[in-house]
Every structure is written in C-alpha cells, then in structure tokens.
Write an enzyme that holds these catalytic residues in place. Structure first.
Site, PDB file in Angstrom:
ATOM      1  N   MET A 173       0.629  -1.310   0.018  1.00  0.00           N
ATOM      2  CA  MET A 173      -0.020   0.059   0.032  1.00  0.00           C
ATOM      3  C   MET A 173       0.826   1.286  -0.006  1.00  0.00           C
ATOM      4  SD  MET A 173      -3.394  -0.716  -0.068  1.00  0.00           S
ATOM      5  CE  MET A 173      -4.478   0.289   1.211  1.00  0.00           C
ATOM      6  N   HIS A 180      -1.211   4.016  -3.163  1.00  0.00           N
ATOM      7  CA  HIS A 180      -2.303   4.167  -2.501  1.00  0.00           C
ATOM      8  C   HIS A 180      -2.310   5.065  -1.365  1.00  0.00           C
ATOM      9  CE1 HIS A 180      -5.939   3.117  -0.140  1.00  0.00           C
ATOM     10  NE2 HIS A 180      -6.518   2.957  -1.150  1.00  0.00           N
ATOM     11  N   ASP A 181      -1.251   4.723  -0.420  1.00  0.00           N
ATOM     12  CA  ASP A 181      -1.138   5.508   0.651  1.00  0.00           C
ATOM     13  C   ASP A 181      -0.222   6.668   0.777  1.00  0.00           C
ATOM     14  OD1 ASP A 181      -3.081   3.805   1.904  1.00  0.00           O
ATOM     15  OD2 ASP A 181      -1.700   2.795   3.324  1.00  0.00           O
ATOM     16  N   THR A 182       0.279   6.579  -0.569  1.00  0.00           N
ATOM     17  CA  THR A 182       1.518   7.801  -1.020  1.00  0.00           C
ATOM     18  C   THR A 182       0.917   8.644  -2.235  1.00  0.00           C
ATOM     19  OG1 THR A 182       2.547   5.916  -2.059  1.00  0.00           O
ATOM     20  CG2 THR A 182       3.260   6.280   0.234  1.00  0.00           C
TER      21      THR A 182
END
Ligand SMILES: *[C@@H]1O[C@H](CO)[C@@H](O)[C@H](O)[C@H]1NC(C)=O
Ligand SMILES: *[C@@H]1O[C@H](CO)[C@@H](O)[C@H](O)[C@H]1NC(C)=O
Ligand SMILES: *[C@@H]1O[C@H](CO)[C@@H](O)[C@H](O)[C@H]1NC(C)=O
Ligand SMILES: *[C@@H]1O[C@H](CO)[C@@H](O)[C@H](O)[C@H]1NC(C)=O
Ligand SMILES: *[C@@H]1O[C@H](CO)[C@@H](O)[C@H](O)[C@H]1NC(C)=O
Ligand SMILES: *[C@@H]1O[C@H](CO)[C@@H](O)[C@H](O)[C@H]1NC(C)=O
Length: 406
Positions: free
Chosen positions: A206, A211-213
């Site tokens: 992720m 996605h989280d970055t």
C-alpha cells in the site's frame, strides 16, 4: 460475509472460514508455519510472448501519472497506451474484473468471496498447461486469505486482499492454487532459481503502489523494480516477456476512468519502443490479450469482445474495434465509473450472478468458451455478454441489472 474468522472452524472445500483468513499475528505465524509454496513452471510458446507480467498501481488520474518522470522513463522503454480504461470504482471490482471478465456488480472494497463455480483466467491458463502465480508485496505467507496485513513494526497498511485479484475467487482457494499466490520475496526466489511462471500478477504494497502515498512513490517503486531487470538481458525474467504496467482506476470518480498504462519487454519490436497506441482498451483487454497470444479458450464474459493490445492482435488476427463513447475527450457518454447491479452490489441492488454467454466467440480468431465453464453453467439463462467491444457500466446497465429498479 464481512469480517474475520477465528482459527479452528470447520474448513469447507471453498475455505469459507478458516485459519487462513485470520489477521491476528499469532494465527498468521501459525498458518505461515504450515503454508505451502509451490513454483510450477511451463514453456508453452505464445504467438507473440511467452510470459505475461502485469504490475498494478493505485488510484491516480491519467493526467498526473502521465507526468511522473519515472513512469515516463518506463514509457520510453515501450508502448504507452493512451486510451486504456478502468471499468468501475472503487479498487476491488477492478482487480476482480481483470481476472474474471466481470466484477459481478461489486461497488465496494469488502471481504468478498466469489462463488467457486465462477472461473477466472487461472482456469483457461491451466487448461493449456500454462503456469501462473501472483506476487503480492508483503503478503505474510503463501495462500493467506485475510483482509490484509499491517507492517508489524509500524502498523501501517501493507498487504491488502482487495488488491489481490485471484484470491477473491473461491475457485482459486484449493491448496494447490493457494500455494501459487505468494509474496514478492518469493518472486526474487523464483527469479534466482529460474522458476518464474508464464503468467504473473504483481501488486506492490500500500506504500509502494501509491495508494497511501503518491504517484511519485509508485513511479519510483516501479522503476526500481524493473530497471535492474531491464539492464540484465540474461535475467530469467526475460523469456519473450510482455509487461503491462497499469492503474486500477482514475482517482477522480466523476469523469471517465482512463488510466495511464505502459507495455514493455523483450517481446516488443524495437520499432515500437517509445511509441504510443491510442486504441481503446480496458481491464478486460488483459485477459483477451493473454487468450489471443496462447490461443486459449475464453471465460464467456467481457473478455470475449475486449480489444487485444494491437502489438499482439496484429499478429493473432484480432482487430481493434474502438469505442468513441468511452474514449472521446469531448463527447464521451460512457464513463465506466460505476458498477451495474449484481451479487456484490451493496449501494443499489443485488442481482443474480450473470451466467457466461457460452454461445459467443471472439470476433476474429474464433476462440470459444472453456468447455468446463460451458458444462458448469449448462441450462442457465444466457446472459448479456457480447463479442463486441462495448461494455455496460452503471449508467448503461444490462437488462435486468439496473441499479435502481423501477
Ligand atoms: C513470504 O512468504 C513466505 C512463504 O510463505 C514466508 O515464509 C515469508 O515470511 C513471507 N515474507 C514476507 C516478507 O512476508
Ligand atoms: C512496502 O515495501 C517497501 C519496499 O518496496 C518498504 O520500504 C515499505 O516499508 C513497505 N511498506 C510497509 C507499510 O511495510
Ligand atoms: C460518472 O461520470 C459522469 C460524467 O462525469 C457523472 O455524471 C457521474 O456522476 C459519475 N458517476 C459517479 C458514480 O461518480
Ligand atoms: C481522470 O481524472 C482527471 C482529473 O480529474 C481528468 O482530467 C481526466 O480527464 C480523467 N479521465 C480521463 C478520461 O482521462
Ligand atoms: C463532438 O460532437 C460534436 C457534435 O456532434 C462534433 O462536431 C465534434 O466533432 C465531436 N468532437 C469530438 C472530439 O469527437
Ligand atoms: C454456483 O454456486 C452457487 C453457490 O454454491 C449456487 O448457488 C449456484 O446455483 C451455482 N450456479 C450454477 C450455475 O451451478
């Protein structure tokens, strides 16, 4: 349906509830201790490539991804697909689509398990003896079926089930198939041992997939993954390989679902390196291209009519049928940004699993539905899939699959 299960429950063939779905560290450690990993290989010659590798990145607008310097560098090594589309939102149904030929009305990222009688690309590959694996960065052990696993030190999101397409189908939870759904550590092990399969689906964690970055991290990761391989022509990775880098969906839901995509690898002719291809493709093209290359049977779903990537279709006899209703910059009317009804629809309505359409053939090369699929669904009402390239979306549902029934 939703949620995690305690270890030790009775285990059915379809693995409805078992230790492999638990995300508790203690259960994961216990399951990891007995999990089996296998690395079947094969050498089935394709018409254009002998190995297919796809790498999926996350949630980025086409405009942003196409400006990322590392993705642009990768694009310079191959063919940029400028009209490649996700098929709905959010993430999970796009991954589901890319291996199963539909998303079955899914409009969520839940703990979904698709019935065991729904086939995927795994069935059509195995039918011709073509080896496959998934490589999911930081999946805690081969065959883990849980919702996700966090980094044990930082507790940050790491591996997630919703980005692992094959595991979402109960058809792929037999012990043998579970042993072929592995993490990226196993990729490097298989690479070193010369035991990579002929079809593989790679999902970075992720952090790595953006996605989280951000797309900057996703582009950096993807270049760092591929550049050393590209620099090593003798690597066992290269076997007339076709690599597809793509994104699951455009970040902005309220517009068309175009995603930045790149083809590269030693199966691409030198004259095509650095070129662009503006024909219409979508996630079902991934399945259609693999089927065309190895002359496989089909799933009888949206894979039958999807456009085969032109660099492959030119040599397999599959012609492009563009769809301006999706690709027109000014006049698009189909946005592929929502799902029609189906068994996994939570926002609107449930509807039955559509049966494969066993009467359709791919338009030019006359590939037919896998006989085992036709047998499994014999007697079911023929469904809406066609051999055309135009697909339905939430705003253009098939008959009986409207999201808001009258
Ligand atoms: C990857 O999977 C193997 C095999 O199940 C396991 O032993 C290993 O700990 C996993 N590695 C990571 C980084 O999770
Ligand atoms: C994801 O993988 C990268 C290496 O590719 C690693 O640096 C990072 O820590 C991982 N993310 C998490 C949350 O563990
Ligand atoms: C899909 O895009 C169209 C066109 O912009 C928009 O009208 C519609 O609301 C979007 N659908 C969703 C679910 O965002
Ligand atoms: C994807 O999202 C971006 C940002 O809103 C938008 O510019 C682009 O047109 C979208 N869709 C397509 C079809 O590229
Ligand atoms: C959009 O539609 C208009 C009116 O039908 C037409 O004149 C125009 O050429 C179309 N533009 C594109 C880019 O297709
Ligand atoms: C597929 O499996 C489901 C769940 O076991 C069952 O309800 C359904 O009838 C099956 N469909 C066919 C066509 O066999």
């Amino acid at each position: 349906m939703n949620g995690l299960f305690l270890a030790g429950l009775a285990v059915g063939a379809a693995a409805q509830a078992n230790i492999y779905t638990s995300t508790k560290a203690v259960d994961v450690a216990a399951a990891a201790a007995t999990a089996t990993t296998t690395s079947p290989t094969s050498d089935v010659k394709g018409r254009v490539f002998d190995r297919f590798v796809t790498i999926w990145l996350e949630n980025t607008d086409y405009s942003k991804a196409s400006a990322d310097p590392n993705l642009l560098w990768l694009a310079s090594q191959g063919i940029t697909l400028t009209n490649y589309f996700g098929v709905t939102h959010p993430s999970e149904p796009n991954y589901v689509a890319a291996v199963g030929g539909d998303n079955f009305g899914m409009d969520n990222d839940n703990f979904n398990q698709i019935d065991a009688n729904v086939s995927t690309i795994v069935d059509v590959l195995e039918d011709r003896g073509i080896s496959w694996s998934t490589y999911q960065e930081d999946m805690p052990y081969s065959g883990f079926e849980g919702m996700g696993y966090v980094n044990q030190n930082t507790k940050s999101n790491d591996y997630v089930r919703k980005h692992h397409p094959t595991i979402l189908y109960n058809a792929n939870t037999t012990p043998q198939r579970l042993s072929q759904q592995k993490n990226l550590t196993m990729f490097y092990q298989d690479l070193a041992a010369g035991k990579l399969p002929q079809w593989m689906f790679i999902t970075p964690n992720m952090t790595s997939d953006g996605h989280d970055t951000s797309v900057t991290t996703a582009g950096t990761w993807t270049r760092a993954f591929l550049e050393p391989l590209l620099a090593d022509k003798k690597s066992s990775f290269w076997k007339k390989t076709l690599v597809l880098i793509t994104f699951d969906e455009n970040h902005t839901y309220t517009t068309g679902n175009r995603v930045f995509s790149i083809l590269l690898g030693d199966s691409i002719k030198n004259s095509k390196v650095g070129s662009t291809d503006a024909h219409y493709y979508n996630h079902y093209s991934e399945i259609a291209t693999v089927e065309a290359n190895w002359d496989l049977h089909t799933l009888g779903r949206w894979d039958v009519g999807a456009n085969v990537f032109k660099n492959v279709g030119d040599r397999t006899g599959d012609h492009i049928r563009d769809d301006d209703s999706v690709t027109s910059l000014l006049n698009a009317t189909r946005f592929l940004n929502s799902s029609y009804a189906g068994p996994f629809n939570t926002g609107f309505q449930k509807a039955a699993y559509p049966a494969p359409n066993t009467g359709i053939q791919s338009p030019h090369s006359l590939r037919t539905v896998l006989p085992a699929i036709a047998a499994a669904w014999q007697g079911s009402k023929a469904s809406f899939y066609t051999a055309g390239s135009v697909i339905n979306d939430g705003q253009h549902p098939p008959a009986g699959y409207a999201r808001n029934p009258a």
